[in-house]
Write a protein that holds these residues in place. Structure first.
Motif, PDB file in Angstrom:
ATOM      1  N   LYS A   1       1.063   0.228  -0.495  1.00 27.85           N
ATOM      2  CA  LYS A   1      -0.095   0.484   0.369  1.00 27.85           C
ATOM      3  C   LYS A   1      -1.315   0.854  -0.469  1.00 27.85           C
ATOM      4  O   LYS A   1      -2.437   0.435  -0.178  1.00 27.85           O
ATOM      5  N   LEU A   2      -1.073   1.653  -1.530  1.00 25.19           N
ATOM      6  CA  LEU A   2      -2.174   2.006  -2.427  1.00 25.19           C
ATOM      7  C   LEU A   2      -2.713   0.762  -3.119  1.00 25.19           C
ATOM      8  O   LEU A   2      -3.935   0.603  -3.289  1.00 25.19           O
ATOM      9  N   GLY A   3      -1.815  -0.135  -3.513  1.00 27.20           N
ATOM     10  CA  GLY A   3      -2.238  -1.371  -4.147  1.00 27.20           C
ATOM     11  C   GLY A   3      -3.064  -2.243  -3.224  1.00 27.20           C
ATOM     12  O   GLY A   3      -4.097  -2.785  -3.621  1.00 27.20           O
ATOM     13  N   LEU A   4      -2.628  -2.379  -1.970  1.00 26.91           N
ATOM     14  CA  LEU A   4      -3.388  -3.158  -1.001  1.00 26.91           C
ATOM     15  C   LEU A   4      -4.762  -2.531  -0.753  1.00 26.91           C
ATOM     16  O   LEU A   4      -5.764  -3.238  -0.598  1.00 26.91           O
ATOM     17  N   GLY A   5      -4.786  -1.200  -0.743  1.00 18.97           N
ATOM     18  CA  GLY A   5      -6.067  -0.513  -0.579  1.00 18.97           C
ATOM     19  C   GLY A   5      -6.994  -0.798  -1.752  1.00 18.97           C
ATOM     20  O   GLY A   5      -8.196  -1.027  -1.569  1.00 18.97           O
ATOM     21  N   GLY A   6      -6.427  -0.800  -2.963  1.00 19.35           N
ATOM     22  CA  GLY A   6      -7.221  -1.109  -4.150  1.00 19.35           C
ATOM     23  C   GLY A   6      -7.776  -2.523  -4.111  1.00 19.35           C
ATOM     24  O   GLY A   6      -8.949  -2.745  -4.450  1.00 19.35           O
ATOM     25  N   VAL A   7      -6.963  -3.480  -3.695  1.00 14.57           N
ATOM     26  CA  VAL A   7      -7.425  -4.873  -3.588  1.00 14.57           C
ATOM     27  C   VAL A   7      -8.544  -4.979  -2.564  1.00 14.57           C
ATOM     28  O   VAL A   7      -9.562  -5.650  -2.801  1.00 14.57           O
TER      29      VAL A   7
ATOM     30  N   PHE B   1      -5.520  -4.523 -10.757  1.00 13.06           N
ATOM     31  CA  PHE B   1      -4.527  -3.445 -10.839  1.00 13.06           C
ATOM     32  C   PHE B   1      -3.893  -3.152  -9.482  1.00 13.06           C
ATOM     33  O   PHE B   1      -2.718  -2.780  -9.406  1.00 13.06           O
ATOM     34  N   GLY B   2      -4.664  -3.307  -8.407  1.00 10.83           N
ATOM     35  CA  GLY B   2      -4.091  -3.142  -7.074  1.00 10.83           C
ATOM     36  C   GLY B   2      -3.042  -4.196  -6.786  1.00 10.83           C
ATOM     37  O   GLY B   2      -1.969  -3.900  -6.242  1.00 10.83           O
ATOM     38  N   ALA B   3      -3.350  -5.450  -7.159  1.00 10.27           N
ATOM     39  CA  ALA B   3      -2.390  -6.534  -6.957  1.00 10.27           C
ATOM     40  C   ALA B   3      -1.129  -6.300  -7.774  1.00 10.27           C
ATOM     41  O   ALA B   3      -0.004  -6.492  -7.288  1.00 10.27           O
ATOM     42  N   LEU B   4      -1.293  -5.870  -9.026  1.00  6.67           N
ATOM     43  CA  LEU B   4      -0.127  -5.615  -9.873  1.00  6.67           C
ATOM     44  C   LEU B   4       0.713  -4.457  -9.340  1.00  6.67           C
ATOM     45  O   LEU B   4       1.949  -4.500  -9.382  1.00  6.67           O
ATOM     46  N   ALA B   5       0.046  -3.425  -8.830  1.00  7.76           N
ATOM     47  CA  ALA B   5       0.783  -2.289  -8.266  1.00  7.76           C
ATOM     48  C   ALA B   5       1.625  -2.728  -7.072  1.00  7.76           C
ATOM     49  O   ALA B   5       2.783  -2.313  -6.928  1.00  7.76           O
ATOM     50  N   TYR B   6       1.056  -3.570  -6.240  1.00  9.14           N
ATOM     51  CA  TYR B   6       1.802  -4.081  -5.087  1.00  9.14           C
ATOM     52  C   TYR B   6       2.955  -4.977  -5.540  1.00  9.14           C
ATOM     53  O   TYR B   6       4.085  -4.870  -5.056  1.00  9.14           O
TER      54      TYR B   6
ATOM     55  N   GLY C   1       1.676 -14.822 -11.526  1.00  7.67           N
ATOM     56  CA  GLY C   1       2.872 -15.215 -12.263  1.00  7.67           C
ATOM     57  C   GLY C   1       3.870 -14.079 -12.351  1.00  7.67           C
ATOM     58  O   GLY C   1       5.090 -14.296 -12.307  1.00  7.67           O
ATOM     59  N   VAL C   2       3.367 -12.849 -12.484  1.00  9.20           N
ATOM     60  CA  VAL C   2       4.245 -11.676 -12.470  1.00  9.20           C
ATOM     61  C   VAL C   2       4.987 -11.604 -11.134  1.00  9.20           C
ATOM     62  O   VAL C   2       6.191 -11.302 -11.095  1.00  9.20           O
ATOM     63  N   ARG C   3       4.283 -11.895 -10.055  1.00  5.43           N
ATOM     64  CA  ARG C   3       4.925 -11.911  -8.744  1.00  5.43           C
ATOM     65  C   ARG C   3       6.055 -12.926  -8.701  1.00  5.43           C
ATOM     66  O   ARG C   3       7.153 -12.641  -8.200  1.00  5.43           O
TER      67      ARG C   3
END
Length: 444
Positions: free
Chosen positions: A24-30, A58-63, A157-159
């Motif tokens: 959720k924090l990652g989505l908020g960052g994005v 960084f938000g995308a990576l956190a998610y 790609g990480v995803r």
């Protein structure tokens, strides 16, 4: 029946409940990052642009990283058909409008992206030795484009690596497209330009995909650029006349479309959540065949006319020579491949350009259809007709039709991504390279 209705009503809520705090924090960052990017475009603030871009990444990576905790390894497509973003809902259309709008601004109104160009300009100067601004003060947005393109493939790609971590084939394929984009499509061309008077050459793109690579002015420019330029010209000719037929004979078009090509790399990473949206209808298949081969004919004719006009001193097309090539570049390379090919991922699937327009895919498809050892073998006795293979085929192939009959799949459009095999619960489908006389089912 009432219990069933109640469970179906609760499915979307259960899907949202699976997000943990970091996601959720990652989505908020994005979300905040995208908002800051929009504000920076309107205000011209480089600080806001840098902050926004950083938050998005960084938000995308956190998610993404947290998805490794979603259970044991294995492909999970839970709740996709209940997801607005992944099943052509309103969020998908909003994403399509945003992505299409970004490409339009990038291609035709780059002055609005000046804060982002300023942000990456130090990296451009360090890597390529040239600035985004020429001596006359004109700004170029193409380094920014390559930078965003590369970062997107690496992040998404990480995803893909996490989602398909149970499959050695998918891991290697994802690492390959990440490597070729970072090294051969972005870093190496810029570094070589630094030490060779700005000569830029895209090693991972092959004519006719890079349509102007064999135009007269490009050939003359390479010949006049010394030994490295001559080697680049040799590579351009060798890659389409020798390398492409040989590798396609042994491995099918997957060696390029799913392992090397930047367009395919973006489709397999950024576009992966939307692969199930590709049209599987017979009408789409007919349109696909006409369109992709028409684009191939168009680029061959364009290249031929350019050379004929050049050899006859401009007497054939005259001043229309440049307009003809520019028209192709605008309609096919910019609008079709760029704006539509990427912007329509959320509503038309991840391989819009590769399926309907890419002339390189057309060349590879013809070779794969008639001269390749590659095919997908099937075991009809094991097929339970679940339809996963057809649903997640990004090229719109009705894989189940072949699997039910036990027929090998030899299709010009197949890019050998292997997803049909990966999502099959019975192990019915296998990607193989074998003697041509072992193949059956030659329908394109």
């Amino acid at each position: 029946m009432r219990h069933l209705d109640l469970s179906l009503q609760l499915i979307p809520e259960r899907a949202h409940a699976t997000l943990d705090g970091l996601q959720k924090l990652g989505l908020g960052g994005v979300s905040i990052g995208l908002l800051l990017l929009v504000v920076s475009v309107m205000s011209g603030s480089t600080v806001q642009a840098g902050t926004g871009f950083g938050l998005v990444v960084f938000g995308a990576l956190a998610y993404i990283v947290q998805t490794r905790n979603d259970g044991p390894p294995g492909i999970k497509n839970n709740f996709i058909m209940f997801s607005s973003i992944m099943s052509r809902g309103y969020l998908a259309w909003m994403a399509a409008v945003f992505m299409t709008g970004f490409y339009i601004i990038l291609y035709f109104y780059p002055q609005h992206l000046k804060p982002l160009v300023v942000l990456v300009n130090p990296l451009q100067v360090w890597l390529s030795g040239s600035s985004a601004w020429d001596a006359n003060g004109n700004m170029s947005q193409w380094f920014l484009y390559g930078f965003i393109y590369t970062v997107t493939i690496l992040v998404m790609g990480v995803r893909a690596l996490i989602k398909y971590r149970h499959s050695r084939y998918q891991i290697l394929r994802t690492l390959s497209v990440m490597f070729f984009q970072l090294a051969f499509a972005f870093t190496i061309p810029n570094v070589l330009a630094k030490f060779n008077n700005g000569l830029y050459f895209e090693w991972a793109n092959i004519w006719p995909l890079r349509y102007y690579e064999l135009f007269p002015y490009s050939v003359e420019g390479l010949i006049s650029s010394g030994g490295l330029g001559k080697f680049m010209l040799f590579w351009a000719v060798f890659s389409i006349l020798i390398l492409t037929p040989v590798l396609t004979y042994f491995f099918g078009k997957r060696w390029y479309c799913s392992w090397v090509c930047g367009c395919g790399g973006l489709a397999e990473t950024l576009g992966d959540p939307f692969r199930q949206n590709s049209d599987k209808s017979l009408r789409a298949w007919k349109v696909e065949r006409w369109m992709i081969h028409s684009v191939l004919v168009l680029v061959v004719v364009t290249t031929g006319l350019m050379w004929a006009n050049h050899l006859y001193g401009g007497e054939i097309l005259g001043t229309w020579s440049g307009r003809f090539s520019s028209g192709y570049g605008f309609l096919i390379h910019s609008i079709f491949a760029g704006v539509i090919g990427t912007g329509f991922y959320p509503v038309m699937g991840s391989r819009v350009w590769c399926r309907f327009g890419c002339p390189m895919a057309a060349v590879l498809g013809i070779l794969q259809r008639f001269f390749s050892r590659f095919r997908i073998t099937t075991n009809g006795g094991q097929c339970i007709s679940c339809g996963n293979c057809s649903t997640y085929c990004e090229m719109g192939i009705d894989v189940r039709w072949y699997a039910q009959r036990g027929e090998n799949i030899v299709r010009a459009s197949c890019v050998g991504c292997g997803m049909c095999s990966a999502v099959c619960p019975r192990g019915v489908l296998n990607l193989e390279n074998g003697p041509m006389n072992n193949r059956t089912g030659f329908q394109v």
